[in-house]
Design a protein around this motif. Structure first.
Motif, PDB file in Angstrom:
ATOM      1  N   ARG A 181       0.935  -1.184   0.072  1.00  0.00           N
ATOM      2  CA  ARG A 181      -0.237  -0.039   0.056  1.00  0.00           C
ATOM      3  C   ARG A 181       0.933   1.445  -0.054  1.00  0.00           C
ATOM      4  NH1 ARG A 181      -5.257   1.382   2.012  1.00  0.00           N
ATOM      5  NH2 ARG A 181      -5.521  -0.710   2.956  1.00  0.00           N
ATOM      6  N   GLN A 182       1.623   1.401   0.990  1.00  0.00           N
ATOM      7  CA  GLN A 182       2.803   2.528   0.964  1.00  0.00           C
ATOM      8  C   GLN A 182       3.364   2.801  -0.191  1.00  0.00           C
ATOM      9  OE1 GLN A 182       6.367   2.683   3.477  1.00  0.00           O
ATOM     10  NE2 GLN A 182       5.287   4.397   4.630  1.00  0.00           N
ATOM     11  N   PRO A 183       3.714   2.196  -0.804  1.00  0.00           N
ATOM     12  CA  PRO A 183       4.651   2.533  -2.282  1.00  0.00           C
ATOM     13  C   PRO A 183       3.522   3.234  -3.332  1.00  0.00           C
ATOM     14  CG  PRO A 183       5.038   0.057  -2.055  1.00  0.00           C
ATOM     15  CD  PRO A 183       4.124   0.737  -0.795  1.00  0.00           C
ATOM     16  N   LYS A 225       1.568   7.747  -6.043  1.00  0.00           N
ATOM     17  CA  LYS A 225       0.281   8.573  -6.487  1.00  0.00           C
ATOM     18  C   LYS A 225       0.330   9.962  -6.050  1.00  0.00           C
ATOM     19  CE  LYS A 225      -3.103   4.872  -6.818  1.00  0.00           C
ATOM     20  NZ  LYS A 225      -4.532   4.465  -6.108  1.00  0.00           N
ATOM     21  N   LYS A 226       1.076  10.281  -4.941  1.00  0.00           N
ATOM     22  CA  LYS A 226       1.234  11.672  -4.437  1.00  0.00           C
ATOM     23  C   LYS A 226       2.649  11.999  -5.057  1.00  0.00           C
ATOM     24  CE  LYS A 226      -1.183  10.741  -0.083  1.00  0.00           C
ATOM     25  NZ  LYS A 226      -1.050  10.345   1.389  1.00  0.00           N
ATOM     26  N   LYS A 227       3.081  11.531  -5.921  1.00  0.00           N
ATOM     27  CA  LYS A 227       4.643  12.032  -6.591  1.00  0.00           C
ATOM     28  C   LYS A 227       5.578  12.412  -5.589  1.00  0.00           C
ATOM     29  CE  LYS A 227       2.138  11.515 -10.215  1.00  0.00           C
ATOM     30  NZ  LYS A 227       2.307  10.268 -10.968  1.00  0.00           N
ATOM     31  N   TYR A 242      11.402  11.175  -2.120  1.00  0.00           N
ATOM     32  CA  TYR A 242      12.453  11.529  -1.235  1.00  0.00           C
ATOM     33  C   TYR A 242      13.797  10.764  -1.751  1.00  0.00           C
ATOM     34  CZ  TYR A 242       8.619  13.230   1.900  1.00  0.00           C
ATOM     35  OH  TYR A 242       7.561  13.969   2.110  1.00  0.00           O
ATOM     36  N   LEU A 243      13.644   9.671  -2.078  1.00  0.00           N
ATOM     37  CA  LEU A 243      14.583   8.974  -2.572  1.00  0.00           C
ATOM     38  C   LEU A 243      13.974   8.073  -3.861  1.00  0.00           C
ATOM     39  CD1 LEU A 243      16.413   7.805   0.564  1.00  0.00           C
ATOM     40  CD2 LEU A 243      17.304   9.222  -0.891  1.00  0.00           C
ATOM     41  N   PRO A 244      14.910   7.663  -4.593  1.00  0.00           N
ATOM     42  CA  PRO A 244      14.607   6.756  -5.868  1.00  0.00           C
ATOM     43  C   PRO A 244      14.422   5.444  -5.242  1.00  0.00           C
ATOM     44  CG  PRO A 244      17.154   6.935  -5.761  1.00  0.00           C
ATOM     45  CD  PRO A 244      16.654   7.981  -4.608  1.00  0.00           C
ATOM     46  N   TYR A 245      13.132   5.321  -4.927  1.00  0.00           N
ATOM     47  CA  TYR A 245      12.602   3.983  -4.133  1.00  0.00           C
ATOM     48  C   TYR A 245      12.739   2.794  -5.096  1.00  0.00           C
ATOM     49  CZ  TYR A 245      10.788   7.144  -0.628  1.00  0.00           C
ATOM     50  OH  TYR A 245      10.970   8.036   0.156  1.00  0.00           O
ATOM     51  N   ASN A 246      12.703   3.020  -6.310  1.00  0.00           N
ATOM     52  CA  ASN A 246      13.103   1.664  -7.247  1.00  0.00           C
ATOM     53  C   ASN A 246      14.298   1.353  -7.265  1.00  0.00           C
ATOM     54  OD1 ASN A 246      13.357   4.353  -8.441  1.00  0.00           O
ATOM     55  ND2 ASN A 246      14.028   3.034 -10.358  1.00  0.00           N
ATOM     56  N   HIS A 247      15.255   1.846  -6.360  1.00  0.00           N
ATOM     57  CA  HIS A 247      16.726   1.439  -6.251  1.00  0.00           C
ATOM     58  C   HIS A 247      16.815   1.035  -4.734  1.00  0.00           C
ATOM     59  CE1 HIS A 247      18.114   2.073 -10.120  1.00  0.00           C
ATOM     60  NE2 HIS A 247      17.768   3.217 -10.260  1.00  0.00           N
ATOM     61  N   GLN A 248      15.682   1.014  -3.789  1.00  0.00           N
ATOM     62  CA  GLN A 248      15.743   0.875  -2.485  1.00  0.00           C
ATOM     63  C   GLN A 248      16.684  -0.378  -1.882  1.00  0.00           C
ATOM     64  OE1 GLN A 248      12.209   1.259  -0.515  1.00  0.00           O
ATOM     65  NE2 GLN A 248      11.303  -0.458  -1.409  1.00  0.00           N
ATOM     66  N   HIS A 249      16.510  -1.591  -3.120  1.00  0.00           N
ATOM     67  CA  HIS A 249      17.004  -2.703  -2.654  1.00  0.00           C
ATOM     68  C   HIS A 249      18.502  -2.827  -3.032  1.00  0.00           C
ATOM     69  CE1 HIS A 249      16.178  -2.594  -7.107  1.00  0.00           C
ATOM     70  NE2 HIS A 249      17.066  -3.452  -7.090  1.00  0.00           N
ATOM     71  N   GLU A 250      18.901  -1.559  -3.500  1.00  0.00           N
ATOM     72  CA  GLU A 250      20.456  -1.558  -3.694  1.00  0.00           C
ATOM     73  C   GLU A 250      21.025  -0.548  -2.731  1.00  0.00           C
ATOM     74  OE1 GLU A 250      20.265  -1.911  -8.492  1.00  0.00           O
ATOM     75  OE2 GLU A 250      20.265  -0.088  -7.771  1.00  0.00           O
ATOM     76  N   ALA A 274       3.436   3.290  -9.838  1.00  0.00           N
ATOM     77  CA  ALA A 274       2.461   4.446  -9.492  1.00  0.00           C
ATOM     78  C   ALA A 274       3.068   5.962  -9.800  1.00  0.00           C
ATOM     79  CB  ALA A 274       2.239   4.253  -8.001  1.00  0.00           C
ATOM     80  N   TYR A 275       4.282   6.085  -9.554  1.00  0.00           N
ATOM     81  CA  TYR A 275       4.915   7.299  -9.768  1.00  0.00           C
ATOM     82  C   TYR A 275       4.771   7.631 -11.404  1.00  0.00           C
ATOM     83  CZ  TYR A 275       8.179  11.130  -9.339  1.00  0.00           C
ATOM     84  OH  TYR A 275       8.882  12.335  -9.237  1.00  0.00           O
ATOM     85  N   LEU A 276       4.974   6.587 -12.104  1.00  0.00           N
ATOM     86  CA  LEU A 276       5.021   6.996 -13.547  1.00  0.00           C
ATOM     87  C   LEU A 276       3.680   7.168 -14.062  1.00  0.00           C
ATOM     88  CD1 LEU A 276       8.224   5.218 -14.496  1.00  0.00           C
ATOM     89  CD2 LEU A 276       8.108   7.668 -14.163  1.00  0.00           C
ATOM     90  N   HIS A 277       2.695   6.343 -13.853  1.00  0.00           N
ATOM     91  CA  HIS A 277       1.641   5.863 -14.624  1.00  0.00           C
ATOM     92  C   HIS A 277       0.154   6.184 -13.782  1.00  0.00           C
ATOM     93  CE1 HIS A 277       4.436   4.102 -17.392  1.00  0.00           C
ATOM     94  NE2 HIS A 277       4.800   3.114 -16.328  1.00  0.00           N
ATOM     95  N   LYS A 278       0.273   6.569 -12.522  1.00  0.00           N
ATOM     96  CA  LYS A 278      -1.048   6.809 -11.828  1.00  0.00           C
ATOM     97  C   LYS A 278      -1.056   8.192 -11.078  1.00  0.00           C
ATOM     98  CE  LYS A 278      -1.398   1.905 -10.472  1.00  0.00           C
ATOM     99  NZ  LYS A 278      -1.522   0.817  -9.378  1.00  0.00           N
TER     100      LYS A 278
END
Length: 414
Positions: free
Chosen positions: A214-216, A221-223, A226-234, A410-414
């Motif tokens: 839910r959180q991501p 959606k709220k754009k 704070y950080l590039p979360y798509n790289h958080q696993h790195e 969600a950031y790019l498409h919603k």
């Protein structure tokens, strides 16, 4: 014969001030600010129910009228009754009785490691190899002391809460330089509402990570970026395990003791730092001892983060669903397979499900109740997750990657 604890229709006025006062005597989880039952949590966290009632009784302000809504209406009463029967079975099996020799040996092996560390430096000198050896030994002793203070903090060793609290302060304060009250305040919120946003401090990531499903999406959606979360696993490898204890926890603990004027815990913590610098400053100097201490914290932090996150971060993380106690804990916890190494390495937190269901049960008995918990899960169609250690560790990264991708979509498409 015990009387009924504060139940689903009773309302207790517990401010943050009174909560802190209560938790100096018992391990009361932060209460809900709503009409919800605390009965199973009440029984789960406390050994001496009469002691807790003494502090709770003056706070009782009334009961909900029959027509008032309760947030317990969605809870499964059959599961609740079966769980209470299971707890009674555990009591009949004496699974809440601790083996004092077991915990003495755990403490002894921590102290032995401290002695070996001092001997290594004093005999071999402060060269790189002896220093690294000593750091790893002390990081191991710190990690094991962390698991041991957890036992006493949960009142799972002695029948008398007072003795648990005294030894808890000694271990977390004198052996680790931390605060028992800080730990109680934080950890019991986690146990009461695991993986629940705004209620479990362990999932408050300060916008550094996004967790669950839910959180991501909400952040995306709220754009919010704070950080590039798509790289958080790195970047988890850079700002997760390396810095949690040496930077965030160390600062938070010291500031909490000072701001709350918790002079007793501060004195215990001071005794740790005094002992450390008296022991190692002659070999490294004051600045060198500070660097050495933080390197030990750095090593311990990796151990702590990987072990604590493998049981929770991969599970459901969401807002309050108002489930029964049993379902709440199963949704937020998973186990790691038992072995002698896994038990020692994780402080028996590989039995995270059983520990969350029965926080005061001594860790050496958790494996005995596990088959009965599995049976109850099977009866009600609740998933009981257990996995090998390496897979559990890898799942942390997989979970962060999945949440990061949900955010990006969600950031790019919603």
């Amino acid at each position: 014969m015990t009387r009924e604890p504060p139940g689903c229709r009773r309302v207790n006025l517990v401010t943050l001030y009174t909560f802190r006062s209560i938790t100096s005597h018992c391990s009361l989880p932060l209460p809900e600010r709503c009409a919800t039952s605390s009965q199973d949590a009440f029984f789960a966290f406390h050994r001496d129910l009469d002691l807790v009632r003494k502090f709770m009784k003056p706070l009782l302000i009334g009961e909900l009228a029959p027509e008032e809504p309760s947030q317990d209406r969605t809870k499964n009463s059959e599961i609740t009754e079966d769980f209470r029967a299971l707890k009674k079975t555990a009591e009949d099996m004496n699974l809440f009785e601790s083996n004092h020799l077991f915990f003495f040996l755990l403490l002894a092996h921590i102290i032995v490691m401290e002695i070996i560390a001092w001997f290594t430096i004093s005999y071999f000198g402060n060269g790189w190899i002896p220093t690294l050896m000593t750091a790893f030994i002390l990081a191991t002793s710190q990690a094991q002391a962390g698991w041991l203070q957890h036992d006493y903090g949960h009142l799972s060793v002695y029948k008398k809460s007072t003795w648990n609290h005294i030894v808890h302060k000694f271990i977390i304060g004198h052996l680790k330089g931390a605060s028992a009250n800080w730990w109680n305040h934080r950890h019991f919120q986690h146990h009461a509402k695991p993986n629940i946003f705004s209620k479990d401090p362990d999932v408050n990531m300060l916008h550094v990570f996004v967790l669950g499903e839910r959180q991501p999406v909400e952040y995306g959606k709220k754009k919010l970026k704070y950080l590039p979360y798509n790289h958080q696993h790195e970047y988890f490898f850079l700002i997760g395990p390396p810095v949690l204890i040496p930077l965030y926890f160390q600062y938070q603990i010291i500031m909490t003791m000072i701001v709350r004027k918790d002079w007793v815990d501060l004195a215990w913590a001071f005794s740790y730092y005094a002992r450390f610098f008296i022991t190692f400053s002659p070999f490294y100097g004051v600045l060198g001892a500070i660097l050495f201490l933080n390197f030990i914290r750095f090593l311990e932090s990796h151990w702590f983060v990987w072990v604590t996150q493998m049981n929770h971060i991969v599970m459901e993380i969401d807002r309050e669903p108002y489930r029964d106690w049993f379902s709440t804990q199963l949704a937020a916890t998973c186990n790691v397979e038992q072995s002698f190494f896994n038990d020692w390495f994780s402080g028996h937190l590989n039995f995270q499900i059983e520990h969350h269901l029965f926080p005061t049960m001594p860790r050496h008995n958790l494996h005995k109740i596990a088959p009965l918990v599995k049976s109850l899960c099977a009866k009600h169609g609740i998933e009981y997750q257990e996995k090998p250690l390496l897979r559990a560790l890898m799942d942390i990264i997989g979970s962060l990657r999945k949440s990061g991708q949900l955010w990006l979509d969600a950031y790019l498409h919603k």
